[in-house]
Design a protein around this motif. Sequence first.
Motif, PDB file in Angstrom:
ATOM      1  N   VAL A  33       0.870  -1.176   0.000  1.00  7.92           N
ATOM      2  CA  VAL A  33       0.000   0.000   0.000  1.00  7.92           C
ATOM      3  C   VAL A  33       0.906   1.225   0.000  1.00  7.92           C
ATOM      4  CG1 VAL A  33      -1.627   1.372   1.359  1.00  7.92           C
ATOM      5  CG2 VAL A  33      -1.966  -1.093   1.122  1.00  7.92           C
ATOM      6  N   VAL A  34       0.631   2.144  -0.923  1.00  9.28           N
ATOM      7  CA  VAL A  34       1.440   3.355  -1.065  1.00  9.28           C
ATOM      8  C   VAL A  34       0.576   4.576  -0.783  1.00  9.28           C
ATOM      9  CG1 VAL A  34       2.848   4.747  -2.640  1.00  9.28           C
ATOM     10  CG2 VAL A  34       2.942   2.246  -2.756  1.00  9.28           C
ATOM     11  N   ALA A  35       1.072   5.445   0.079  1.00 15.96           N
ATOM     12  CA  ALA A  35       0.414   6.728   0.341  1.00 15.96           C
ATOM     13  C   ALA A  35       0.840   7.697  -0.759  1.00 15.96           C
ATOM     14  CB  ALA A  35       0.814   7.261   1.709  1.00 15.96           C
ATOM     15  N   ILE A  36      -0.096   8.075  -1.610  1.00 15.06           N
ATOM     16  CA  ILE A  36       0.208   8.890  -2.789  1.00 15.06           C
ATOM     17  C   ILE A  36       0.367  10.363  -2.377  1.00 15.06           C
ATOM     18  CG2 ILE A  36      -0.594   9.637  -5.053  1.00 15.06           C
ATOM     19  CD1 ILE A  36       0.143   6.664  -4.870  1.00 15.06           C
ATOM     20  N   LYS A  37       1.439  10.981  -2.848  1.00 13.59           N
ATOM     21  CA  LYS A  37       1.664  12.407  -2.602  1.00 13.59           C
ATOM     22  C   LYS A  37       1.324  13.250  -3.834  1.00 13.59           C
ATOM     23  CE  LYS A  37       2.636  13.439   0.785  1.00 13.59           C
ATOM     24  NZ  LYS A  37       1.733  13.520   1.975  1.00 13.59           N
ATOM     25  N   ALA A  38       1.470  12.682  -5.032  1.00 17.02           N
ATOM     26  CA  ALA A  38       1.154  13.423  -6.256  1.00 17.02           C
ATOM     27  C   ALA A  38       0.938  12.440  -7.391  1.00 17.02           C
ATOM     28  CB  ALA A  38       2.284  14.392  -6.614  1.00 17.02           C
ATOM     29  N   CYS A  39       0.079  12.824  -8.341  1.00 15.81           N
ATOM     30  CA  CYS A  39      -0.203  11.964  -9.499  1.00 15.81           C
ATOM     31  C   CYS A  39      -0.546  12.831 -10.704  1.00 15.81           C
ATOM     32  CB  CYS A  39      -1.360  11.013  -9.184  1.00 15.81           C
ATOM     33  SG  CYS A  39      -1.712   9.829 -10.514  1.00 15.81           S
ATOM     34  N   GLY A  40       0.189  12.666 -11.787  1.00 13.31           N
ATOM     35  CA  GLY A  40      -0.039  13.437 -12.993  1.00 13.31           C
ATOM     36  C   GLY A  40      -1.279  12.990 -13.745  1.00 13.31           C
ATOM     37  N   VAL A  41      -1.919  13.923 -14.440  1.00 10.84           N
ATOM     38  CA  VAL A  41      -3.087  13.624 -15.274  1.00 10.84           C
ATOM     39  C   VAL A  41      -2.574  13.337 -16.685  1.00 10.84           C
ATOM     40  CG1 VAL A  41      -5.318  14.423 -16.122  1.00 10.84           C
ATOM     41  CG2 VAL A  41      -4.507  15.151 -13.855  1.00 10.84           C
ATOM     42  N   ALA A 128      -6.214   1.937 -13.485  1.00 13.13           N
ATOM     43  CA  ALA A 128      -5.510   2.343 -14.701  1.00 13.13           C
ATOM     44  C   ALA A 128      -4.070   1.854 -14.654  1.00 13.13           C
ATOM     45  CB  ALA A 128      -5.549   3.861 -14.846  1.00 13.13           C
ATOM     46  N   LEU A 129      -3.693   1.092 -15.674  1.00  6.60           N
ATOM     47  CA  LEU A 129      -2.349   0.524 -15.783  1.00  6.60           C
ATOM     48  C   LEU A 129      -1.930  -0.220 -14.520  1.00  6.60           C
ATOM     49  CD1 LEU A 129      -0.473   3.348 -17.740  1.00  6.60           C
ATOM     50  CD2 LEU A 129      -1.430   1.207 -18.621  1.00  6.60           C
ATOM     51  N   GLY A 130      -2.913  -0.811 -13.842  1.00  6.27           N
ATOM     52  CA  GLY A 130      -2.626  -1.591 -12.658  1.00  6.27           C
ATOM     53  C   GLY A 130      -2.239  -0.758 -11.455  1.00  6.27           C
ATOM     54  N   ILE A 131      -2.575   0.531 -11.451  1.00 10.61           N
ATOM     55  CA  ILE A 131      -2.147   1.412 -10.357  1.00 10.61           C
ATOM     56  C   ILE A 131      -3.343   2.075  -9.680  1.00 10.61           C
ATOM     57  CG2 ILE A 131      -0.819   3.486  -9.780  1.00 10.61           C
ATOM     58  CD1 ILE A 131       1.198   2.659 -11.919  1.00 10.61           C
ATOM     59  N   GLY A 132      -4.048   3.006 -10.352  1.00  6.19           N
ATOM     60  CA  GLY A 132      -5.177   3.696  -9.740  1.00  6.19           C
ATOM     61  C   GLY A 132      -4.739   4.630  -8.622  1.00  6.19           C
ATOM     62  N   ALA A 133      -4.191   5.791  -8.970  1.00  2.00           N
ATOM     63  CA  ALA A 133      -3.525   6.635  -7.972  1.00  2.00           C
ATOM     64  C   ALA A 133      -4.090   8.033  -7.831  1.00  2.00           C
ATOM     65  CB  ALA A 133      -2.035   6.721  -8.291  1.00  2.00           C
ATOM     66  N   ARG A 340      -0.679  22.529 -10.463  1.00  3.63           N
ATOM     67  CA  ARG A 340      -0.974  21.590  -9.381  1.00  3.63           C
ATOM     68  C   ARG A 340      -2.430  21.766  -9.000  1.00  3.63           C
ATOM     69  NH1 ARG A 340       4.243  23.039  -9.269  1.00  3.63           N
ATOM     70  NH2 ARG A 340       5.822  21.547  -8.517  1.00  3.63           N
ATOM     71  N   ILE A 341      -3.168  20.667  -8.895  1.00  5.18           N
ATOM     72  CA  ILE A 341      -4.614  20.733  -8.670  1.00  5.18           C
ATOM     73  C   ILE A 341      -5.018  19.784  -7.550  1.00  5.18           C
ATOM     74  CG2 ILE A 341      -5.066  21.353 -11.081  1.00  5.18           C
ATOM     75  CD1 ILE A 341      -5.976  18.438 -11.531  1.00  5.18           C
ATOM     76  N   ALA A 342      -6.254  19.943  -7.076  1.00  8.26           N
ATOM     77  CA  ALA A 342      -6.825  19.027  -6.096  1.00  8.26           C
ATOM     78  C   ALA A 342      -7.431  17.826  -6.823  1.00  8.26           C
ATOM     79  CB  ALA A 342      -7.886  19.741  -5.263  1.00  8.26           C
ATOM     80  N   VAL A 343      -7.717  16.771  -6.066  1.00  7.49           N
ATOM     81  CA  VAL A 343      -8.195  15.534  -6.673  1.00  7.49           C
ATOM     82  C   VAL A 343      -9.572  15.698  -7.329  1.00  7.49           C
ATOM     83  CG1 VAL A 343      -9.295  14.636  -4.574  1.00  7.49           C
ATOM     84  CG2 VAL A 343      -8.345  13.040  -6.281  1.00  7.49           C
ATOM     85  N   ASP A 344     -10.336  16.694  -6.919  1.00  8.69           N
ATOM     86  CA  ASP A 344     -11.641  16.897  -7.544  1.00  8.69           C
ATOM     87  C   ASP A 344     -11.560  17.719  -8.832  1.00  8.69           C
ATOM     88  OD1 ASP A 344     -11.055  19.371  -6.488  1.00  8.69           O
ATOM     89  OD2 ASP A 344     -12.880  19.546  -5.269  1.00  8.69           O
ATOM     90  N   GLY A 345     -10.340  18.004  -9.301  1.00 12.02           N
ATOM     91  CA  GLY A 345     -10.184  18.803 -10.517  1.00 12.02           C
ATOM     92  C   GLY A 345      -9.765  18.012 -11.740  1.00 12.02           C
ATOM     93  N   SER A 361      -1.137  18.565 -15.806  1.00 14.01           N
ATOM     94  CA  SER A 361      -1.772  18.919 -14.545  1.00 14.01           C
ATOM     95  C   SER A 361      -1.396  17.811 -13.568  1.00 14.01           C
ATOM     96  CB  SER A 361      -3.293  18.987 -14.691  1.00 14.01           C
ATOM     97  OG  SER A 361      -3.666  19.914 -15.696  1.00 14.01           O
ATOM     98  N   VAL A 362      -1.094  18.182 -12.334  1.00 19.15           N
ATOM     99  CA  VAL A 362      -0.685  17.183 -11.348  1.00 19.15           C
ATOM    100  C   VAL A 362      -1.564  17.314 -10.109  1.00 19.15           C
ATOM    101  CG1 VAL A 362       1.193  16.294  -9.907  1.00 19.15           C
ATOM    102  CG2 VAL A 362       1.690  17.226 -12.180  1.00 19.15           C
ATOM    103  N   VAL A 363      -2.212  16.198  -9.752  1.00 22.01           N
ATOM    104  CA  VAL A 363      -2.998  16.140  -8.518  1.00 22.01           C
ATOM    105  C   VAL A 363      -2.018  16.019  -7.350  1.00 22.01           C
ATOM    106  CG1 VAL A 363      -4.642  14.789  -7.166  1.00 22.01           C
ATOM    107  CG2 VAL A 363      -4.997  15.096  -9.638  1.00 22.01           C
ATOM    108  N   VAL A 364      -2.162  16.909  -6.379  1.00 20.77           N
ATOM    109  CA  VAL A 364      -1.266  16.921  -5.213  1.00 20.77           C
ATOM    110  C   VAL A 364      -2.091  16.689  -3.960  1.00 20.77           C
ATOM    111  CG1 VAL A 364       0.337  18.298  -3.847  1.00 20.77           C
ATOM    112  CG2 VAL A 364       0.365  18.456  -6.341  1.00 20.77           C
ATOM    113  N   PHE A 365      -1.609  15.774  -3.120  1.00 17.08           N
ATOM    114  CA  PHE A 365      -2.244  15.482  -1.836  1.00 17.08           C
ATOM    115  C   PHE A 365      -1.405  16.073  -0.710  1.00 17.08           C
ATOM    116  CE2 PHE A 365      -3.540  12.131  -4.752  1.00 17.08           C
ATOM    117  CZ  PHE A 365      -4.912  12.098  -4.567  1.00 17.08           C
ATOM    118  N   ASP A 366      -2.063  16.639   0.287  1.00 13.90           N
ATOM    119  CA  ASP A 366      -1.352  17.208   1.431  1.00 13.90           C
ATOM    120  C   ASP A 366      -0.684  16.094   2.233  1.00 13.90           C
ATOM    121  OD1 ASP A 366      -2.164  19.748   0.723  1.00 13.90           O
ATOM    122  OD2 ASP A 366      -4.007  19.611   1.931  1.00 13.90           O
TER     123      ASP A 366
END
Length: 366
Positions: A33-41, A128-133, A340-345, A361-366
């Motif tokens: 299990v990986v705690a995601i800090k950022a994920c590109g769109v 998506a691609l076996g990840i879903g992040a 950098r955007i929120a996950v709802d964007g 665009s990159v989704v960033v988590f606090d």
Amino acid sequence: MPYEVQGVVSRAKGEPVSLETVIVPDPGPGEAVVAIKACGVCHTDLHYREGGINDEFPFLLGHEAAGYVEQVGEGVTDVEPGDFVVLNWRAVCGTCRACKKGKPWYCFSTFNASQPMTLADGTPLSPALGIGAFMEKTLVHSGQCTKVDPSAEPAVVGLLGCGVMAGIGAAMNTGAVSRGDSVAVIGCGGVGDAAIAGAHLAGATTIIAVDMDDAKLEWAKEFGATATLNTRGKSHDEVVEAVQELTGSFGADVVIDAVGRPETWKQAFYARDLAGTVVLVGVPTPDMRLDDMPLIDFFARGGSLKSSWYGDCLPSRDFPMLVDLYQQGRLPLDKFVTERIAVDGVEQAFARMHKGDVLRSVVVFD
């Protein structure tokens, strides 16, 4: 105890994505299990939403990600909790015929997590691609976690997980660009600009950015393009002749098609030097066909015609090296991050991608 998080889900072809509750199970054998800090769109996420990959809805989107390993399952020895990792979608098996031949970047039996992540009602999701992040935690196979320098910025280095690696690898691995080469890159979105960056890093002295959009051509200069060519309104012959003029009348040593259409592939084929190399890294749709290509031209021109799968990368080799080059200021990975955007964007990010307003665009988590 399973995790309950909010993730970006695509329920049906062409419909807007939604933010929904996702159940992430505890890792089983070989999983993390990986705690995601950022994920590109990435455009691949949009392909999933549009049904361009397969019809295994609902999809859990997001795959260009970096974060911290939070928990590992039985038998995992390559990573441990606290490791900073970039996720990859080709966890090599080490035992298939490609791996045994010493070519693990062609692995025919890559790993993903065995357990499904689900919606709150138990509906299994296709990551998506076996990840879903596009969520704060995800479940992957431990081999999908590549340790890199923990001081690197997640929003930047996470992009190596797909598009940026595909482009850099198309130049450096598949195309084998070397010092003094001339290179033309057709299509200057994220993958094309990454190919330009890879060609520059490899020592190419002439790098021609080819696109129909002046704004994208300006972006390409930031990654190392030495010349630009706007093809809007130009015929096939005019494009080929323009590349030849920029390369001493010969054509480029390596031409990289980052669009993946029959017309751009033909331009790449004829715009290369004799015995030059064509690299196809743009992904065609299943209905696309090549017509009116005389077989004698394939024989007479010689050289190599290659397809680039994920930049023919080996994550354990390439990710740490490229992160180090970024940290040294030799690879401008940060320039790929437009916003950098929120996950709802994510749905709005898809719209900006359609318009060509962003590289990433990159989704960033606090």
